[in-house]
Enzyme design. Structure first.
Site, PDB file in Angstrom:
ATOM      1  N   GLY A  43     -12.916   3.355   2.225  1.00 50.01           N
ATOM      2  CA  GLY A  43     -13.473   2.658   3.392  1.00 50.01           C
ATOM      3  C   GLY A  43     -14.761   3.334   3.831  1.00 50.01           C
TER       4      GLY A  43
ATOM      5  NE  ARG B 129      -9.801   1.200   0.391  1.00 48.19           N
ATOM      6  CZ  ARG B 129     -10.060   0.878   1.656  1.00 48.19           C
ATOM      7  NH1 ARG B 129     -10.310  -0.363   1.990  1.00 48.19           N
ATOM      8  NH2 ARG B 129     -10.063   1.806   2.590  1.00 48.19           N
TER       9      ARG B 129
ATOM     10  CG  ASP C  78      -5.967  10.452   1.477  1.00 46.90           C
ATOM     11  OD1 ASP C  78      -6.610   9.395   1.628  1.00 46.90           O
ATOM     12  OD2 ASP C  78      -4.765  10.549   1.778  1.00 46.90           O
TER      13      ASP C  78
ATOM     14  CB  THR D 273     -11.912   8.778   5.800  1.00 43.29           C
ATOM     15  OG1 THR D 273     -10.941   7.965   6.496  1.00 43.29           O
ATOM     16  CG2 THR D 273     -11.447  10.226   5.880  1.00 43.29           C
TER      17      THR D 273
ATOM     18  CG  ASP E 202      -8.263   6.653   8.413  1.00 43.93           C
ATOM     19  OD1 ASP E 202      -8.706   5.873   9.267  1.00 43.93           O
ATOM     20  OD2 ASP E 202      -7.900   6.294   7.282  1.00 43.93           O
TER      21      ASP E 202
ATOM     22  CG  ASP F 204      -6.356  10.444   6.599  1.00 46.87           C
ATOM     23  OD1 ASP F 204      -7.526  10.789   6.319  1.00 46.87           O
ATOM     24  OD2 ASP F 204      -5.786   9.490   6.048  1.00 46.87           O
TER      25      ASP F 204
ATOM     26  NE  ARG G  32      -5.787   4.789   4.256  1.00 43.45           N
ATOM     27  CZ  ARG G  32      -6.416   4.504   3.125  1.00 43.45           C
ATOM     28  NH1 ARG G  32      -5.774   3.913   2.156  1.00 43.45           N
ATOM     29  NH2 ARG G  32      -7.674   4.809   2.974  1.00 43.45           N
TER      30      ARG G  32
HETATM   31  P1  ADP Z   1      -9.990   6.536   0.742  1.00 39.18           P
HETATM   32  O1  ADP Z   1     -10.828   7.322  -0.199  1.00 39.18           O
HETATM   33  O2  ADP Z   1     -10.737   6.131   1.979  1.00 39.18           O
HETATM   34  O3  ADP Z   1      -8.660   7.195   1.027  1.00 39.18           O
HETATM   35  P2  ADP Z   1      -8.626   4.645  -1.033  1.00 39.18           P
HETATM   36  O4  ADP Z   1      -7.284   5.271  -0.872  1.00 39.18           O
HETATM   37  O5  ADP Z   1      -8.705   3.164  -0.995  1.00 39.18           O
HETATM   38  O6  ADP Z   1      -9.685   5.131   0.052  1.00 39.18           O
HETATM   39  O7  ADP Z   1      -9.210   5.172  -2.430  1.00 39.18           O
HETATM   40  C1  ADP Z   1     -10.513   4.800  -2.842  1.00 39.18           C
HETATM   41  C2  ADP Z   1     -10.524   4.621  -4.330  1.00 39.18           C
HETATM   42  O8  ADP Z   1     -10.234   5.875  -4.978  1.00 39.18           O
HETATM   43  C3  ADP Z   1      -9.489   3.661  -4.906  1.00 39.18           C
HETATM   44  O9  ADP Z   1      -9.887   2.314  -4.810  1.00 39.18           O
HETATM   45  C4  ADP Z   1      -9.440   4.112  -6.348  1.00 39.18           C
HETATM   46  O10 ADP Z   1     -10.525   3.590  -7.074  1.00 39.18           O
HETATM   47  C5  ADP Z   1      -9.602   5.622  -6.224  1.00 39.18           C
HETATM   48  N1  ADP Z   1      -8.270   6.255  -6.232  1.00 39.18           N
HETATM   49  C6  ADP Z   1      -7.394   6.374  -5.221  1.00 39.18           C
HETATM   50  N2  ADP Z   1      -6.242   6.975  -5.625  1.00 39.18           N
HETATM   51  C7  ADP Z   1      -6.402   7.236  -6.944  1.00 39.18           C
HETATM   52  C8  ADP Z   1      -5.563   7.820  -7.948  1.00 39.18           C
HETATM   53  N3  ADP Z   1      -4.330   8.258  -7.677  1.00 39.18           N
HETATM   54  N4  ADP Z   1      -6.069   7.918  -9.216  1.00 39.18           N
HETATM   55  C9  ADP Z   1      -7.303   7.474  -9.506  1.00 39.18           C
HETATM   56  N5  ADP Z   1      -8.135   6.902  -8.598  1.00 39.18           N
HETATM   57  C10 ADP Z   1      -7.696   6.775  -7.344  1.00 39.18           C
HETATM   58  O1  F6P Z   2      -9.252   4.468   5.833  1.00 43.03           O
HETATM   59  C1  F6P Z   2     -10.068   3.795   6.745  1.00 43.03           C
HETATM   60  C2  F6P Z   2      -9.390   2.541   7.231  1.00 43.03           C
HETATM   61  O2  F6P Z   2     -10.254   1.857   8.120  1.00 43.03           O
HETATM   62  C3  F6P Z   2      -8.025   2.763   7.874  1.00 43.03           C
HETATM   63  O3  F6P Z   2      -8.132   3.216   9.196  1.00 43.03           O
HETATM   64  C4  F6P Z   2      -7.407   1.405   7.728  1.00 43.03           C
HETATM   65  O4  F6P Z   2      -5.999   1.469   7.659  1.00 43.03           O
HETATM   66  C5  F6P Z   2      -7.946   0.937   6.406  1.00 43.03           C
HETATM   67  O5  F6P Z   2      -9.131   1.688   6.153  1.00 43.03           O
HETATM   68  C6  F6P Z   2      -8.288  -0.528   6.401  1.00 43.03           C
HETATM   69  O6  F6P Z   2      -8.676  -0.872   5.120  1.00 43.03           O
HETATM   70  P1  F6P Z   2      -9.419  -2.232   4.759  1.00 43.03           P
HETATM   71  O7  F6P Z   2     -10.836  -2.073   5.115  1.00 43.03           O
HETATM   72  O8  F6P Z   2      -9.218  -2.382   3.293  1.00 43.03           O
HETATM   73  O9  F6P Z   2      -8.789  -3.300   5.588  1.00 43.03           O
END
Ligand code: ADP
Ligand code: F6P
Length: 328
Positions: free
Chosen positions: A11, A72, A103, A125, A127, A129, A171
């Site tokens: 995000g 994503r 994360d 992020t 969050d 977190d 989240r």
């Molecule tokens: P954030 O980085 O804000 O926590 P996401 O959890 O959506 O956001 O993760 C962002 C991107 O990182 C995912 O769309 C994916 O491409 C990659 N990613 C997340 N988890 C994994 C994983 N376990 N292995 C490989 N790539 C990952």
């Molecule tokens: O991680 C950032 C965040 O805005 C969270 O607070 C929320 O749960 C999530 O992303 C929303 O994701 P999306 O933009 O895919 O709706």
């Protein structure tokens, strides 16, 4: 190290652009060529990689969102996608990559490190977190935005003697709810880390009414549910419950500011922190450090192994929560 790249993933968060700007300018000042990767891991897998100059990041310090764009990427979860990403880095002669994200993005970064890439994470992020550090880029802006929303609702709450349930993003975590709830003077704060029940909320509202309080501001974290974490329960579920279980004189409304919390110009604090993170990430690459996230802990910039940064979630500040309750 000659060539480095930077991407934003997951995000978007306010301050990501300031972090990219710092990576580009600090990197170039150290005689590195700096490349920008569009659309996070999607762009890395599909070769959307271009060299950046200092002027490419002019006017980026003050802008929200991500000018490099975020994504994503489903392909990144697959070994074949990760291998393509590493191959693209090699084909562009890129020796080091800075991943600005949350994360999830760091879990992806750790996979690239396993495949031989040199990667440093920077915490982007809203969050807040991520374990091992105290702050993430964008959190301060999101807290300020939600505080503004609570302020706005307070006017109508007072004028119409209403109860409002405002839903905070975050989240699985209640950091935005807690901080904005405290700064906005919320009467009740509900977070997924601390168990609560609808009955308790109604009891608190009734107790406040018996003390002569005419309106009630409730901040509920996204997914706070009734028990620990429930993604299917939102602010409107709580509105319905309060409405059905209090006297007709109690009028309740819900408000979901949603992605409004994720946008907008970064606060000064986020711009400064993002710039420090960008600098720290380049510094780590130059020292040949690999597989860590940079970030602030107890006022100092630290380097946290990616495996620690991706294990669990940063706990809620219980003292701050208790203080928020004490002063409500
Ligand atoms: P954030 O980085 O804000 O926590 P996401 O959890 O959506 O956001 O993760 C962002 C991107 O990182 C995912 O769309 C994916 O491409 C990659 N990613 C997340 N988890 C994994 C994983 N376990 N292995 C490989 N790539 C990952
Ligand atoms: O991680 C950032 C965040 O805005 C969270 O607070 C929320 O749960 C999530 O992303 C929303 O994701 P999306 O933009 O895919 O709706």
């Amino acid at each position: 190290m000659r060539n480095i790249a930077v991407l934003t993933s997951g995000g978007d968060s306010p301050g990501m652009n300031a972090a990219v700007r710092a990576v580009v300018r600090v990197g170039r000042a150290a005689d590195l060529n700096v490349f920008g990767v569009r659309r996070g891991y999607e762009g890395l897998i599909h070769g959307e990689i271009e060299e950046m100059s200092n002027s490419d990041v002019s006017n980026w310090v003050n802008s929200g969102g991500s000018k490099l764009e975020c994504a994503r990427s489903p392909e990144m979860y697959e070994l074949s996608g990760q291998q393509r990403a590493v191959r693209n880095l090699r084909e562009h002669g890129i020796d080091g990559l800075v991943v600005i994200g949350g994360d999830g993005s760091f879990r992806g970064a750790a996979k690239l490190v396993e495949l031989g890439a040199h990667v440093i994470g920077a915490p982007g992020t809203i969050d807040n977190d991520i374990p091992g550090i105290d702050n993430t880029i964008g959190f301060d802006t999101a807290v300020n935005t939600l505080t503004y929303c609570i302020n706005q609702l307070r006017d109508t709450a007072e004028s119409h003697q209403r109860t409002f349930v405002v839903e905070a993003m975050g989240r699985h975590s209640g950091h935005i709810a807690l901080h904005a709830g405290l700064s906005g003077g919320a009467d009740i704060i509900l977070v997924p880390e601390i168990a609560w029940s609808q009955q308790e909320v109604v009891a608190m509202v009734e107790s406040r009414i018996s003390q002569g309080k005419k309106f009630h501001l409730i901040v509920m974290a996204e997914g706070a549910g009734e028990v620990i974490y429930n993604p299917d329960y939102d602010a409107y579920d709580l509105v319905k419950y309060i409405d059905e279980n209090t006297p007709a004189t109690v009028t309740v409304r819900g408000c979901m500011p949603g992605h409004i919390q994720r946008g907008g110009a970064p606060t000064a604090a986020d711009r400064i922190y993002a710039t420090r993170c960008g600098k720290a990430a380049v510094s780590a690459l130059l020292r040949n450090v690999n597989g860590v996230m940079v970030g602030e802990l107890n006022g100092q910039m630290v380097e946290v192994p990616l495996e620690n940064a991706t294990q669990g979630s940063r706990p809620i500040d219980r003292e701050l929560y208790d203080l928020a309750i004490e002063v409500s």
